[in-house]
Motif scaffolding. Structure first.
Motif, PDB file in Angstrom:
ATOM      1  N   LEU A  50       0.783  -1.263   0.082  1.00 40.93           N
ATOM      2  CA  LEU A  50       0.067   0.017  -0.019  1.00 40.93           C
ATOM      3  C   LEU A  50       0.877   1.344  -0.004  1.00 40.93           C
ATOM      4  O   LEU A  50       0.638   2.210  -0.543  1.00 40.93           O
ATOM      5  CB  LEU A  50      -0.904  -0.119   1.350  1.00 40.93           C
ATOM      6  CG  LEU A  50      -2.116  -0.948   1.110  1.00 40.93           C
ATOM      7  CD1 LEU A  50      -2.828  -1.150   2.500  1.00 40.93           C
ATOM      8  CD2 LEU A  50      -2.923  -0.742   0.064  1.00 40.93           C
ATOM      9  N   VAL A  51       1.781   1.347   0.753  1.00 42.69           N
ATOM     10  CA  VAL A  51       2.944   2.452   0.856  1.00 42.69           C
ATOM     11  C   VAL A  51       3.586   2.478  -0.699  1.00 42.69           C
ATOM     12  O   VAL A  51       3.646   3.703  -1.031  1.00 42.69           O
ATOM     13  CB  VAL A  51       3.773   2.263   1.806  1.00 42.69           C
ATOM     14  CG1 VAL A  51       5.024   3.291   1.721  1.00 42.69           C
ATOM     15  CG2 VAL A  51       3.142   2.274   3.297  1.00 42.69           C
ATOM     16  N   ASP A  52       4.064   1.436  -1.196  1.00 47.04           N
ATOM     17  CA  ASP A  52       4.437   1.474  -2.379  1.00 47.04           C
ATOM     18  C   ASP A  52       3.707   2.234  -3.663  1.00 47.04           C
ATOM     19  O   ASP A  52       3.990   2.859  -4.278  1.00 47.04           O
ATOM     20  CB  ASP A  52       4.918   0.240  -2.913  1.00 47.04           C
ATOM     21  CG  ASP A  52       6.282  -0.200  -1.959  1.00 47.04           C
ATOM     22  OD1 ASP A  52       7.064   0.676  -1.568  1.00 47.04           O
ATOM     23  OD2 ASP A  52       6.594  -1.526  -2.026  1.00 47.04           O
ATOM     24  N   GLN A  53       2.399   1.596  -3.473  1.00 46.70           N
ATOM     25  CA  GLN A  53       1.469   2.167  -4.296  1.00 46.70           C
ATOM     26  C   GLN A  53       1.036   3.648  -4.246  1.00 46.70           C
ATOM     27  O   GLN A  53       1.000   4.294  -5.132  1.00 46.70           O
ATOM     28  CB  GLN A  53       0.229   1.374  -4.229  1.00 46.70           C
ATOM     29  CG  GLN A  53      -1.167   1.794  -4.990  1.00 46.70           C
ATOM     30  CD  GLN A  53      -2.219   0.814  -4.726  1.00 46.70           C
ATOM     31  OE1 GLN A  53      -2.456  -0.001  -3.868  1.00 46.70           O
ATOM     32  NE2 GLN A  53      -3.368   1.053  -5.377  1.00 46.70           N
ATOM     33  N   GLY A  88       2.230  10.369  -4.541  1.00 53.11           N
ATOM     34  CA  GLY A  88       2.080  10.435  -3.212  1.00 53.11           C
ATOM     35  C   GLY A  88       3.164  11.055  -2.438  1.00 53.11           C
ATOM     36  O   GLY A  88       4.309  10.689  -2.885  1.00 53.11           O
ATOM     37  N   GLU A  89       3.072  12.019  -1.463  1.00 49.13           N
ATOM     38  CA  GLU A  89       4.334  12.442  -0.913  1.00 49.13           C
ATOM     39  C   GLU A  89       4.034  12.072   0.905  1.00 49.13           C
ATOM     40  O   GLU A  89       2.809  12.292   1.304  1.00 49.13           O
ATOM     41  CB  GLU A  89       4.191  13.967  -0.904  1.00 49.13           C
ATOM     42  CG  GLU A  89       5.533  14.416  -0.353  1.00 49.13           C
ATOM     43  CD  GLU A  89       5.362  16.134  -0.794  1.00 49.13           C
ATOM     44  OE1 GLU A  89       5.926  16.805   0.262  1.00 49.13           O
ATOM     45  OE2 GLU A  89       5.027  16.479  -1.991  1.00 49.13           O
ATOM     46  N   ILE A  90       5.101  11.709   1.393  1.00 48.35           N
ATOM     47  CA  ILE A  90       5.159  11.490   2.770  1.00 48.35           C
ATOM     48  C   ILE A  90       5.572  12.630   3.486  1.00 48.35           C
ATOM     49  O   ILE A  90       6.775  12.950   3.191  1.00 48.35           O
ATOM     50  CB  ILE A  90       5.782  10.142   2.993  1.00 48.35           C
ATOM     51  CG1 ILE A  90       5.129   8.990   2.396  1.00 48.35           C
ATOM     52  CG2 ILE A  90       5.922   9.915   4.471  1.00 48.35           C
ATOM     53  CD1 ILE A  90       6.058   7.596   2.485  1.00 48.35           C
ATOM     54  N   GLN A  91       5.004  13.266   4.465  1.00 49.42           N
ATOM     55  CA  GLN A  91       5.351  14.328   5.308  1.00 49.42           C
ATOM     56  C   GLN A  91       6.138  13.730   6.513  1.00 49.42           C
ATOM     57  O   GLN A  91       5.699  12.828   6.930  1.00 49.42           O
ATOM     58  CB  GLN A  91       4.291  15.308   5.283  1.00 49.42           C
ATOM     59  CG  GLN A  91       3.538  15.714   4.173  1.00 49.42           C
ATOM     60  CD  GLN A  91       1.962  16.607   4.696  1.00 49.42           C
ATOM     61  OE1 GLN A  91       1.886  16.699   5.885  1.00 49.42           O
ATOM     62  NE2 GLN A  91       1.674  16.995   3.804  1.00 49.42           N
TER      63      GLN A  91
END
Length: 104
Positions: free
Chosen positions: A18-21, A27-30
């Protein structure tokens, strides 16, 4: 049919996918500083931290415990099992059995 339980390994793989997708879809992780999500009105929530208060004296209740112990009824000793009558044989003078007698 019983559905098999999901293992930790399966859960980890699912989360990683899910994170890879999410990242592949731009998508950007803050990055969030530790404790920042717990801020209330710009301050840390300290209502759950109980170590800032001085140690309180406890009220001894030994006399209350002793009174409760005295009021408890002692357990009666276990009753012996009722004796069952036994069968006893009566012999004549020559050692031959004559009859059976029940003894208590």
């Amino acid at each position: 049919m019983i559905k098999p339980k999901t293992t930790k390994r399966d859960t980890r793989k699912e989360l990683e996918s899910l994170v890879d997708q999410f990242i592949r879809e731009k998508g950007e992780i803050q990055h969030i500083d530790m404790g920042e999500s717990g801020l209330i009105d710009g301050k840390y929530n300290t209502s759950h931290i109980g170590f800032g208060e001085p140690k309180q004296d406890r009220t001894p209740l030994n006399h209350v415990v002793a009174a409760i112990q005295q009021r408890k009824k002692p357990t009666p000793p276990p009753r012996p099992a009722p004796r069952r009558p036994k069968k006893k044989i009566i012999y004549d003078d020559f050692g031959d059995p004559l009859r059976w007698v029940w003894e208590e």
